[in-house]
Design an enzyme around this catalytic site. Structure first.
Site, PDB file in Angstrom:
ATOM      1  N   ASP A  43       1.037 -10.439  -0.100  1.00  0.00           N
ATOM      2  CA  ASP A  43       1.412  -9.936  -1.420  1.00  0.00           C
ATOM      3  C   ASP A  43       2.149  -8.607  -1.302  1.00  0.00           C
ATOM      4  OD1 ASP A  43       1.573  -9.946  -4.164  1.00  0.00           O
ATOM      5  OD2 ASP A  43      -0.429  -9.145  -4.480  1.00  0.00           O
ATOM      6  N   ARG A  82      14.428  -8.399  -5.499  1.00  0.00           N
ATOM      7  CA  ARG A  82      13.183  -8.967  -4.981  1.00  0.00           C
ATOM      8  C   ARG A  82      13.414  -9.794  -3.714  1.00  0.00           C
ATOM      9  NH1 ARG A  82       8.635  -9.537  -7.886  1.00  0.00           N
ATOM     10  NH2 ARG A  82       8.321 -11.649  -7.093  1.00  0.00           N
ATOM     11  N   HIS A  93      11.348 -10.395   0.148  1.00  0.00           N
ATOM     12  CA  HIS A  93      10.992 -11.651   0.803  1.00  0.00           C
ATOM     13  C   HIS A  93      11.614 -11.721   2.201  1.00  0.00           C
ATOM     14  CE1 HIS A  93       9.204 -12.879  -2.866  1.00  0.00           C
ATOM     15  NE2 HIS A  93      10.325 -13.140  -3.512  1.00  0.00           N
ATOM     16  N   SER A 122       2.527 -20.600  -3.853  1.00  0.00           N
ATOM     17  CA  SER A 122       1.461 -21.245  -4.614  1.00  0.00           C
ATOM     18  C   SER A 122       2.031 -22.223  -5.632  1.00  0.00           C
ATOM     19  CB  SER A 122       0.613 -20.190  -5.334  1.00  0.00           C
ATOM     20  OG  SER A 122       1.336 -19.644  -6.428  1.00  0.00           O
ATOM     21  N   ASN A 159       3.746 -20.357  -8.252  1.00  0.00           N
ATOM     22  CA  ASN A 159       5.015 -19.688  -7.950  1.00  0.00           C
ATOM     23  C   ASN A 159       6.235 -20.456  -8.446  1.00  0.00           C
ATOM     24  OD1 ASN A 159       3.882 -18.321  -4.753  1.00  0.00           O
ATOM     25  ND2 ASN A 159       3.859 -17.417  -6.793  1.00  0.00           N
ATOM     26  N   TRP A 160       6.038 -21.729  -8.805  1.00  0.00           N
ATOM     27  CA  TRP A 160       7.164 -22.480  -9.377  1.00  0.00           C
ATOM     28  C   TRP A 160       7.607 -21.890 -10.703  1.00  0.00           C
ATOM     29  CZ3 TRP A 160       9.741 -25.567  -6.340  1.00  0.00           C
ATOM     30  CH2 TRP A 160       9.099 -26.253  -5.316  1.00  0.00           C
ATOM     31  N   ARG A 180      -5.934  -9.510   1.818  1.00  0.00           N
ATOM     32  CA  ARG A 180      -4.868  -9.507   0.815  1.00  0.00           C
ATOM     33  C   ARG A 180      -4.193  -8.136   0.827  1.00  0.00           C
ATOM     34  NH1 ARG A 180      -4.172 -12.341  -4.873  1.00  0.00           N
ATOM     35  NH2 ARG A 180      -2.148 -11.449  -5.416  1.00  0.00           N
ATOM     36  N   ARG A 211      -7.842 -10.032  -5.833  1.00  0.00           N
ATOM     37  CA  ARG A 211      -8.159 -11.355  -6.373  1.00  0.00           C
ATOM     38  C   ARG A 211      -7.774 -12.400  -5.340  1.00  0.00           C
ATOM     39  NH1 ARG A 211      -3.928  -9.196  -9.321  1.00  0.00           N
ATOM     40  NH2 ARG A 211      -1.896 -10.194  -8.998  1.00  0.00           N
ATOM     41  N   SER A 261      -6.485 -15.586  -6.197  1.00  0.00           N
ATOM     42  CA  SER A 261      -5.264 -16.266  -6.646  1.00  0.00           C
ATOM     43  C   SER A 261      -5.202 -17.735  -6.229  1.00  0.00           C
ATOM     44  CB  SER A 261      -4.016 -15.528  -6.159  1.00  0.00           C
ATOM     45  OG  SER A 261      -3.929 -14.251  -6.752  1.00  0.00           O
ATOM     46  N   GLU A 267     -15.550 -12.843   4.076  1.00  0.00           N
ATOM     47  CA  GLU A 267     -15.466 -11.404   3.834  1.00  0.00           C
ATOM     48  C   GLU A 267     -14.078 -11.113   3.279  1.00  0.00           C
ATOM     49  OE1 GLU A 267     -17.924  -9.021   4.368  1.00  0.00           O
ATOM     50  OE2 GLU A 267     -19.189 -10.790   4.640  1.00  0.00           O
TER      51      GLU A 267
END
Length: 259
Positions: A32, A45, A49, A77, A80-81, A197, A203, A205, A216
């Site tokens: 992330d 953006r 990536h 995910s 993400n679409w 993460r 979270r 997700s 953990e």
């Protein structure tokens, strides 16, 4: 932090030898922060990536060298679409380039590669073929297993497993956790020991929901494109210093004596 310190324990580690934990068998990463990394640099953006490629390879190498047996990366995910079409198209092209570029390295390292998800018809056929080709190429490797979650959703996997059980005619009273897990994608995948993460978000997700039940969790503030092997190894070291109880208690707690 070095690989040797993670495997053997840092010299300054105050945890007694008997309290040290093994290197986690299965580490899962939620990658992330690409968009925020780009925004902080006034870049599109897509630049974030693109910058993430170096981190992916760095983390794979660090995990393999540290003795991690299973590494799962959350790349794309089912949610993400919903991103803008131009960004999704860019990601599809980028992922294909990365897969084709690094396939020889992954194979040479003895890494077995698998892709979790990959069911949506919007995935370009050439990319789906590249996924299949890399899976076939590395199927016989006996080193670390790398699972890339692409077009993945934990809830969707659980629903699919339930449907599979129903179609198989398994009686309701015969369904237990072991039976249910056998109907999940890649049922040989062990439970996740550690979830990392990046970017400070806290979270899951919808990532491998069944497998992370007792993992953990470590939430690193570092954005994914800036995350490097030393950050990853520090997460492993933090994991080693934790006591995993799985709902129980350690001996000598609650008045119990160590046998």
């Amino acid at each position: 932090m070095t690989v040797e310190e993670v495997v053997g324990g840092a010299a300054s580690d105050p945890v007694p030898e008997r309290g040290r934990r093994e290197v986690p068998r299965h580490v899962a990463c939620v990658m992330d922060g690409n968009g925020r990394w780009a925004a902080r640099r006034s870049l599109p953006r897509t630049s974030g990536h693109r910058a993430a490629e170096t981190t992916v390879i760095d983390v794979i190498e660090a995990a393999r060298s540290a003795g991690v047996e299973w590494l799962s990366l959350y790349a794309f995910s089912t949610e993400n679409w919903q991103r803008p079409g131009a960004e999704v198209d860019f990601l599809m092209r980028l992922v294909r380039r990365v897969v084709r570029k690094h396939a020889p390295l992954l194979h040479a390292r003895g890494i077995r590669c698998r892709f979790l998800g990959v069911t949506d018809p919007r995935i370009p056929p050439p990319l789906a073929r590249d996924f299949a080709d890399l899976t076939t190429l590395t199927a016989g490797n006996r080193g670390m297993t790398l699972t890339v979650a692409f077009d993945h959703g934990g809830r969707r996997d659980i629903v699919a497993a339930a449907r599979s059980l129903i179609r198989s005619g398994v009686p309701a009273e015969a369904v237990d956790e072991r039976c249910f897990a056998a109907h999940l994608p890649f049922p040989d995948t062990p439970d996740v020991d550690l979830v990392i993460r990046t970017s400070g978000e806290q979270r899951i997700s919808n990532f491998m929901l069944w497998q992370v039940a007792y993992a953990e969790l470590i939430f690193s503030p570092v954005l994914w494109p800036d995350f490097r092997a030393p950050h990853f190894l520090e997460c492993l070291h933090t994991y080693q210093r934790r006591q995993r109880r799985f709902g129980g208690v350690r001996p000598n707690e609650n008045g119990e004596r160590r046998p």
